[in-house]
Design a protein around this motif. Structure first.
Motif, PDB file in Angstrom:
ATOM      1  N   PRO A  55       0.850  -0.658  -0.198  1.00  0.00           N
ATOM      2  CA  PRO A  55       0.193   0.204  -0.124  1.00  0.00           C
ATOM      3  C   PRO A  55       0.836   1.618  -0.160  1.00  0.00           C
ATOM      4  N   LEU A  56       0.621   2.379  -0.768  1.00  0.00           N
ATOM      5  CA  LEU A  56       1.300   3.021  -0.481  1.00  0.00           C
ATOM      6  C   LEU A  56      -0.022   4.517   0.145  1.00  0.00           C
ATOM      7  N   ALA A  58      -0.687   6.028   2.474  1.00  0.00           N
ATOM      8  CA  ALA A  58      -2.139   5.037   3.693  1.00  0.00           C
ATOM      9  C   ALA A  58      -3.077   4.412   2.856  1.00  0.00           C
ATOM     10  N   GLY A  59      -2.401   4.024   1.620  1.00  0.00           N
ATOM     11  CA  GLY A  59      -3.220   2.602   1.598  1.00  0.00           C
ATOM     12  C   GLY A  59      -5.214   3.609   0.788  1.00  0.00           C
ATOM     13  N   GLY A 220      -3.459  -5.606  15.327  1.00  0.00           N
ATOM     14  CA  GLY A 220      -2.955  -4.050  14.974  1.00  0.00           C
ATOM     15  C   GLY A 220      -3.161  -3.606  13.817  1.00  0.00           C
ATOM     16  N   TYR A 221      -2.519  -2.833  13.619  1.00  0.00           N
ATOM     17  CA  TYR A 221      -1.755  -1.859  12.295  1.00  0.00           C
ATOM     18  C   TYR A 221      -1.197  -1.456  10.833  1.00  0.00           C
ATOM     19  N   VAL A 222      -0.234  -2.105  11.542  1.00  0.00           N
ATOM     20  CA  VAL A 222       1.388  -2.137  11.020  1.00  0.00           C
ATOM     21  C   VAL A 222       1.358  -2.558   8.793  1.00  0.00           C
ATOM     22  N   ASP A 223       0.972  -1.664   8.529  1.00  0.00           N
ATOM     23  CA  ASP A 223       0.457  -2.744   7.150  1.00  0.00           C
ATOM     24  C   ASP A 223       2.667  -2.618   6.082  1.00  0.00           C
ATOM     25  N   ARG A 224       2.977  -2.873   6.964  1.00  0.00           N
ATOM     26  CA  ARG A 224       4.556  -3.903   6.503  1.00  0.00           C
ATOM     27  C   ARG A 224       4.304  -5.170   5.403  1.00  0.00           C
ATOM     28  N   ASP A 231       5.541  -9.991  14.002  1.00  0.00           N
ATOM     29  CA  ASP A 231       5.171  -9.119  13.740  1.00  0.00           C
ATOM     30  C   ASP A 231       3.618  -8.647  13.838  1.00  0.00           C
ATOM     31  N   SER A 232       3.406  -7.636  13.929  1.00  0.00           N
ATOM     32  CA  SER A 232       2.072  -6.491  13.680  1.00  0.00           C
ATOM     33  C   SER A 232       2.207  -6.791  12.298  1.00  0.00           C
TER      34      SER A 232
ATOM     35  N   GLU B  48       2.951   7.133   6.900  1.00  0.00           N
ATOM     36  CA  GLU B  48       3.972   7.267   5.333  1.00  0.00           C
ATOM     37  C   GLU B  48       4.794   7.913   6.188  1.00  0.00           C
ATOM     38  N   LYS B  51       7.607   4.869   6.503  1.00  0.00           N
ATOM     39  CA  LYS B  51       7.563   4.314   5.802  1.00  0.00           C
ATOM     40  C   LYS B  51       9.064   5.063   5.049  1.00  0.00           C
ATOM     41  N   VAL B  64       3.209   1.257  14.239  1.00  0.00           N
ATOM     42  CA  VAL B  64       2.881   1.615  14.271  1.00  0.00           C
ATOM     43  C   VAL B  64       0.372   1.801  14.356  1.00  0.00           C
ATOM     44  N   GLN B  65       0.769   1.746  15.936  1.00  0.00           N
ATOM     45  CA  GLN B  65      -1.118   0.998  16.322  1.00  0.00           C
ATOM     46  C   GLN B  65      -1.750   2.537  16.613  1.00  0.00           C
ATOM     47  N   GLN B 271      -1.691  14.180   3.402  1.00  0.00           N
ATOM     48  CA  GLN B 271      -3.019  13.453   4.425  1.00  0.00           C
ATOM     49  C   GLN B 271      -3.809  14.460   4.268  1.00  0.00           C
TER      50      GLN B 271
END
Lengths: 284, 285
Positions: A55-56, A58-59, A220-224, A231-232, B48, B51, B64-65, B271
């Motif tokens: 994702p780039l 913020a998605g 969690g929220y991590v999109d890596r 890992d999250s 962002e 990253k 980040v949570q 953003q």
């Protein structure tokens, strides 16, 4: 009966027919409406690149590759943890405790209560227990185990129902042939109860894959792209929630992700149906 | 069948052991890993920034949570994260415990559906609408229709900022709809010609440019635009802050400095937030 009264009855019959048809039709219409809304909004987003890139922005741009991987890992952890426990508990409930036994009733009652607990409660429990007390932190493992707790009631009750559906004669015949209770269980009862387990799996997976509240505080929220179970990782449902609620301009990718989620659900359903028919064929 | 069950059992057992063997990891013990938790408004922006920071420092991993500003503060005071994220300023009583570093500015604008004939509301009218003294658009020059008041859920910093500016108490607000996030607010008002709500100006501007039927009203006579937010004239604005309990050092300091630098201004703007003018920044010492 007079002619008038009988024609009245026929009219009533017709009315009932219409009503009985209308109800399922309107339910189907709602389903088709939702589905076509998602397909129309999402089909333009779907491409091979969408499935295989990160994702780039913020998605809003890019794809969902790490999110897909995280989702599957969370589901895998959930299944690996919940299936053995469910089968064990179901065997205990269906085979080793009489119907009116106080212990069996206690277990069943607590499972029913557990099935009605809102998912955010599971999320907070998972955060407190798996993430903090056990020190797993925000991780795929925490998320998967939390989901496992959540789907246990569904899995156990449907496996139990599957076992109970096996005719009593099977057990009696088996005993008459001098086959031990354990062998009867492994070779006769469990295979016969597999369709019940599969139904539970589909329902449980459906609940798990759609889950947002239980996962936001655990996996969690991590999109890596995740590199280990510690890992999250962001699940598809959280990604959709975040895109449609927190990220302005994220709607089109939210639709795309929702379409993928629905496709995965349909595929899981199809696999379960196929496995179910295969088992029925083998053991009938 | 038997084999499959045993494999499953073995895998789940070994996983259980693996779980038991893991000791709680102190997030500060490794200098190459950071955890940030907090505001769902700040999280996409920080994601962002992270990253880009990770791309420049490949050995670093930053998670980040989300969960809201209150959670960000609670986590940072309990040591559950390294940096908290809040979408408001610190309150006076919090300043003794926390330090905050602004990374962007966000303005809150009052929104109506675009076909609503009302073009302007005074501060007093907004107060009267939210407290239920005015409940029909006719009373403020609009159509004869009841007003749908959209309010934010408790614990949202947008709500706190709104209440503070208009000197309102949340218990006196007569809300018809309670919403959580910005996008939900935009969707609720865009779908109801008689609704009034308040959301982030950046988000509203972006959606208006994408033809979402909305309009932003001025507040205190100042137009609600990102430009007035940046030059500080717009009264209803809030900083997006990173928060720590101790004076930042090491990686924490590096990351905060990076998040405040001009390197990330394009990300802030993407953003829909407004970069903080450098003369107004509080830097990590």
């Amino acid at each position: 009966m007079s002619r008038k009264a009988s024609s009245k009855l026929i009219n009533l019959d017709q009315l009932f027919k219409v009503v009985i048809w209308l109800i399922p039709l309107s339910i189907t219409a709602i389903f088709i409406w939702i589905l076509s809304d998602i397909v129309i909004g999402g089909i333009g987003q779907i491409s091979w690149a969408f499935l295989t890139t990160n994702p780039l922005d913020a998605g809003r741009d890019g794809g969902i590759a790490p999110i897909l991987v995280s989702t599957f890992l969370i589901l895998a952890v959930c299944l690996v943890a919940s299936v053995p426990i469910s089968i064990g508990t179901a065997i205990l409930l269906a085979e080793f405790t009489p119907n009116q036994n106080w212990f069996g009733r206690l277990v069943r009652r607590s499972l029913d209560v557990l099935a009605g607990v809102p998912s955010i409660v599971f999320g907070l429990f998972g955060n407190a227990f798996f993430a903090q007390t056990l020190g797993l932190g925000f991780s795929i493992l925490s998320g998967g185990l939390t989901l496992a707790c959540m789907v246990l009631p569904i899995l156990i009750r449907s496996t139990e129902a599957g076992l109970r559906a096996v005719p009593q004669e099977y057990r009696l015949n088996s005993a008459a042939l001098g086959i031990s209770k354990t062998s009867t269980l492994w070779h006769l009862l469990l295979p016969a109860a597999t369709p019940g387990l599969l139904v539970g799996l589909v329902l449980g997976l459906g609940r798990a894959i759609a889950e947002t509240a239980a996962l936001i505080f655990t996996s969690g929220y991590v999109d890596r792209m995740p590199t280990s179970l510690l890992d999250s990782g962001r699940s598809l449902s959280i990604h959709i929630f975040d895109l449609s609620m927190n990220v302005s301009g994220g709607d089109s990718n939210a639709y795309g992700s929702a379409l993928i989620l629905i496709l995965i659900l349909l595929i899981i359903n199809a696999i379960a149906a196929w496995l179910g028919s295969k088992y029925n064929y083998l053991y009938d | 069948m038997k084999k499959k069950f045993f494999t499953l059992l073995a895998v789940s057992l070994s996983m259980g052991l693996g779980v038991a063997a893991c000791n709680p990891v102190n997030p500060n013990s490794k200098s190459t890993k950071l955890t940030l938790t907090g505001s769902s408004t700040v999280a996409p922006l920080v994601g962002e920034i992270v990253k880009r920071f990770e791309a420049e420092n490949p050995e670093v991993r930053i998670d980040v949570q989300t969960g809201g500003s209150s959670r960000g503060l609670a986590d940072v005071s309990q040591g559950l994260n390294d940096i908290g994220m809040i979408s408001r300023s610190l309150k006076d009583q919090e300043k003794t415990q926390f330090q905050s570093y602004a990374i962007a500015q966000d303005g809150i604008g009052i929104i109506l559906e675009s076909s609503n004939p009302v073009q302007k509301l005074s501060d007093q009218q907004v107060v009267d609408i939210y407290t239920g003294k005015i409940d029909n658009w006719q009373q403020v020059g609009g159509e004869n229709a009841p007003i749908t008041v959209v309010n934010k859920a408790e614990g949202r910093s947008t709500l706190e900022l709104f209440l503070k500016y208009f000197d309102l108490n949340n218990s006196t607000i007569q809300a018809d709809v309670i919403i959580g996030d910005n996008q939900q607010g935009i969707k609720t008002v865009a779908g109801n010609p008689h609704a009034i709500g308040y959301v982030s100006i950046g988000a509203a501007e972006r959606d208006i440019s994408q033809k979402v039927p909305l309009k932003l009203l001025s507040v205190g006579g100042i137009d609600a635009t990102t430009a007035t937010v940046q030059n500080g004239s717009f009264p209803l604005s809030r900083p997006l802050n990173l928060v720590t309990t101790e004076t930042p050092s090491g990686l924490t300091k590096e990351f905060i400095e990076f998040a405040q630098s001009e390197n990330v201004h394009d990300l802030v703007e993407a953003q829909n937030f407004v970069p903080v003018t450098s003369s107004k920044l509080v830097y990590a010492p």
